[in-house]
Design an enzyme around this catalytic site. Structure first.
Site, mmCIF file in Angstrom:
data_model
loop_
_atom_site.group_PDB
_atom_site.id
_atom_site.type_symbol
_atom_site.label_atom_id
_atom_site.label_comp_id
_atom_site.label_asym_id
_atom_site.label_seq_id
_atom_site.Cartn_x
_atom_site.Cartn_y
_atom_site.Cartn_z
ATOM 1 N N LYS A 196 0.820 -1.225 0.000
ATOM 2 C CA LYS A 196 0.000 0.000 0.000
ATOM 3 C C LYS A 196 0.850 1.269 0.000
ATOM 4 C CE LYS A 196 -4.331 -1.959 1.369
ATOM 5 N NZ LYS A 196 -5.335 -2.248 2.392
ATOM 6 N N ARG A 236 -3.789 -10.164 4.779
ATOM 7 C CA ARG A 236 -4.196 -10.162 3.362
ATOM 8 C C ARG A 236 -3.014 -9.656 2.550
ATOM 9 N NH1 ARG A 236 -6.051 -6.795 -0.444
ATOM 10 N NH2 ARG A 236 -7.691 -7.518 -1.838
HETATM 11 N N1 PMM Z 1 -7.395 -3.817 0.771
HETATM 12 C C1 PMM Z 1 -7.666 -3.815 -0.535
HETATM 13 C C2 PMM Z 1 -8.758 -4.555 -1.039
HETATM 14 N N2 PMM Z 1 -9.533 -5.291 -0.214
HETATM 15 N N3 PMM Z 1 -10.046 -6.063 1.950
HETATM 16 C C3 PMM Z 1 -9.779 -6.073 3.255
HETATM 17 N N4 PMM Z 1 -10.561 -6.787 4.093
HETATM 18 N N5 PMM Z 1 -8.747 -5.357 3.795
HETATM 19 C C4 PMM Z 1 -7.920 -4.604 3.023
HETATM 20 O O1 PMM Z 1 -6.999 -3.969 3.571
HETATM 21 C C5 PMM Z 1 -8.166 -4.557 1.620
HETATM 22 C C6 PMM Z 1 -9.252 -5.312 1.121
HETATM 23 C C7 PMM Z 1 -6.826 -3.018 -1.463
HETATM 24 O O2 PMM Z 1 -5.776 -3.775 -1.991
HETATM 25 P P1 PMM Z 1 -5.830 -4.418 -3.479
HETATM 26 O O3 PMM Z 1 -6.271 -3.354 -4.434
HETATM 27 O O4 PMM Z 1 -4.471 -4.895 -3.776
HETATM 28 O O5 PMM Z 1 -6.789 -5.576 -3.465
#
Ligand code: PMM
Length: 258
Positions: A196, A236
């Site tokens: 991030k 995650r």
């Molecule tokens: N971050 C992203 C997408 N989905 N879901 C949860 N539960 N927690 C997170 O921190 C989260 C998420 C953004 O990351 P991406 O675009 O790489 O999926």
């Protein structure tokens, strides 16, 4: 929890796994690298991202959920009720709900639920995030959302502080440092810091332009270790192999080793 984004525009892996076969192959690779669970998403929630129509999101995620579900626990990352319902029918057993609106779906289907904190919407959340006391506000919101989910009949609930969702770098760091308190509140905690942008800012140093996502692995691993040693239940991540190795060192019981 390994990430499979079936999107053209996610900030790190956008466009790499838009083709269902590529997404399925990537999911299986994450399982081979040690993921216990794979999170499938068809709508990017990066700051400023445009919403995706229902039909398009279904078309992206359902073949991937269906193909991965026999091999690994699958969670569906969505804010849409119809997507969550259809994914659960295809074998997903966890609803990753960034909108905190899908408790009824998880309850009716008898599956788990992630409730995540977000201030604003992906379109506007990074414009000017403000809190009086970020830790107290986020923890309070999560406690209420988890209680509401349990009230609705959901038996497995994870709480997630939503790193990067309507938060400055300072807010994100404060929430990471307060993870032991969130863990102590009793619900299992899920955290996503992987690649991030706040990591790019901290790693670059004051006054320099942030490092791009490709150069944020060390930050991802450092925060994964911090979270694991704070007692977080699930991470995650995009980089499953390196995270499993980094976290293994945190969890190894010292007594039994020579
Ligand atoms: N971050 C992203 C997408 N989905 N879901 C949860 N539960 N927690 C997170 O921190 C989260 C998420 C953004 O990351 P991406 O675009 O790489 O999926």
């Amino acid at each position: 929890m390994g990430v499979v984004n079936v999107t053209p525009d996610s900030f790190f892996d956008g466009g790499r796994y838009l083709d269902p076969d590529a997404a399925i192959a990537h999911g299986l690779e994450l399982v081979a690298e040690g993921a216990d669970l794979v999170d499938v998403g068809g709508e990017s929630t990066r700051p400023g991202a445009a919403p995706v129509a229902l039909g398009e999101e279904l078309r992206r995620v359902l073949p991937v959920v269906e193909a991965l579900a026999p091999h690994v626990r699958v969670s569906i990352d969505t804010t849409k009720r119809a997507v969550a319902e259809a994914a659960v029918e295809r074998g997903a057993t966890l609803v990753n709900d960034e909108s905190c609106t899908l408790a009824a779906v998880a309850s009716a289907a008898g599956v788990g639920l992630v409730v995540m904190h977000m201030q604003g919407t992906p379109r506007d959340m990074q414009r000017d995030p403000r809190y009086g006391d970020v830790v107290a506000e986020v923890h309070g919101t999560l406690a209420r959302a988890a209680a509401a989910a349990r009230e609705a009949g959901v038996e497995e609930v994870y709480v997630d502080p939503g790193i990067g969702f309507g938060k400055t770098t300072g807010h994100n760091l404060a929430l990471l440092r307060a993870l032991p308190e969130l863990v102590a509140a009793g619900e299992p905690v899920l955290v996503g810091t992987s690649r991030k942008s706040f990591l790019g800012r901290v790693l670059a140093g004051e006054g320099r332009s942030p490092l791009p996502p490709e150069e944020r692995l060390e930050g991802s691993l450092a925060t994964a270790v911090l979270a694991a040693s704070s007692g977080v239940a699930m991470l995650r991540v995009h980089d499953v192999r390196s995270t499993v190795q980094a976290v293994r060192l945190v969890g190894e019981p010292a007594g039994a080793l020579r």
